[in-house]
Design an enzyme around this catalytic site. Structure first.
Site, PDB file in Angstrom:
ATOM      1  N   ARG A  88       0.835  -1.212   0.000  1.00  0.00           N
ATOM      2  CA  ARG A  88       0.000   0.000   0.000  1.00  0.00           C
ATOM      3  C   ARG A  88       0.864   1.254   0.000  1.00  0.00           C
ATOM      4  O   ARG A  88       0.524   2.254  -0.606  1.00  0.00           O
ATOM      5  CB  ARG A  88      -0.976   0.005   1.181  1.00  0.00           C
ATOM      6  N   GLU A  91       1.931   1.585  -3.433  1.00  0.00           N
ATOM      7  CA  GLU A  91       0.797   2.114  -4.176  1.00  0.00           C
ATOM      8  C   GLU A  91       0.656   3.626  -3.966  1.00  0.00           C
ATOM      9  O   GLU A  91       0.426   4.379  -4.922  1.00  0.00           O
ATOM     10  CB  GLU A  91      -0.485   1.405  -3.723  1.00  0.00           C
ATOM     11  N   SER A 114      15.349  14.867   2.144  1.00  0.00           N
ATOM     12  CA  SER A 114      16.345  13.957   2.698  1.00  0.00           C
ATOM     13  C   SER A 114      15.695  12.805   3.459  1.00  0.00           C
ATOM     14  O   SER A 114      14.734  12.995   4.198  1.00  0.00           O
ATOM     15  CB  SER A 114      17.271  14.721   3.649  1.00  0.00           C
TER      16      SER A 114
END
Length: 147
Positions: A88, A91, A114
């Site tokens: 996820r 995703e 960073s």
């Protein structure tokens, strides 16, 4: 013996003793997020932190030294993660990555966020429709320089 062996021992001991990351982090003196990353082999411990973890997890002197070795970062076993929770996140980056990039560049200019000068906070957020996961990522902006 290697860093992976130490990580596996830490995880098994955590499970066997019923420990929680926030309690371990309190003893180490760092955030639960950073301490978890350390214990999972993604950060480098100071000698003092390694000693504390040695007491918690029953680590030998050699195993404590492995906690102080700079690790090879990146803990995912495959290019596209198969674990549903980690997938996820993949995703989220796949769908929203270009949006995040565009908005960061619009606000800060050409550069990166960073992951070294970085912090993370994960909290449970109560919601009547089902509790939510609140994740805050904070990284220093590093502009690309001209030369």
């Amino acid at each position: 013996m290697n860093r992976t062996d130490v990580t596996e021992k830490i995880i098994s001991t955590k499970v066997a003793k019923g420990l929680q990351w926030h309690a371990i982090a309190k003893k180490v003196g760092q955030s639960k997020e950073w301490t978890t990353a350390l214990c999972l082999g993604q950060m480098t411990a100071t000698p003092e932190q390694a000693k504390v973890l040695g007491k918690i997890f029953g680590l030998t002197a050699e195993e404590q030294k492995w906690l102080q070795v700079v690790p090879y970062k990146g803990s995912l076993p495959t290019p596209v993660p198969t674990d549903p929770l980690i997938y996820r996140w993949y995703e989220v980056v796949s769908v929203y990555g270009t949006t995040i990039k565009e908005l960061i560049h619009e606000e800060f200019g050409d550069g990166i966020m960073s992951a070294i000068d970085f912090s993370m906070d994960i909290q449970r957020e109560a919601d009547p429709k089902g509790d939510r996961v609140n994740v805050v990522l904070s990284g220093k902006f590093l502009p690309y320089k001209q030369y």
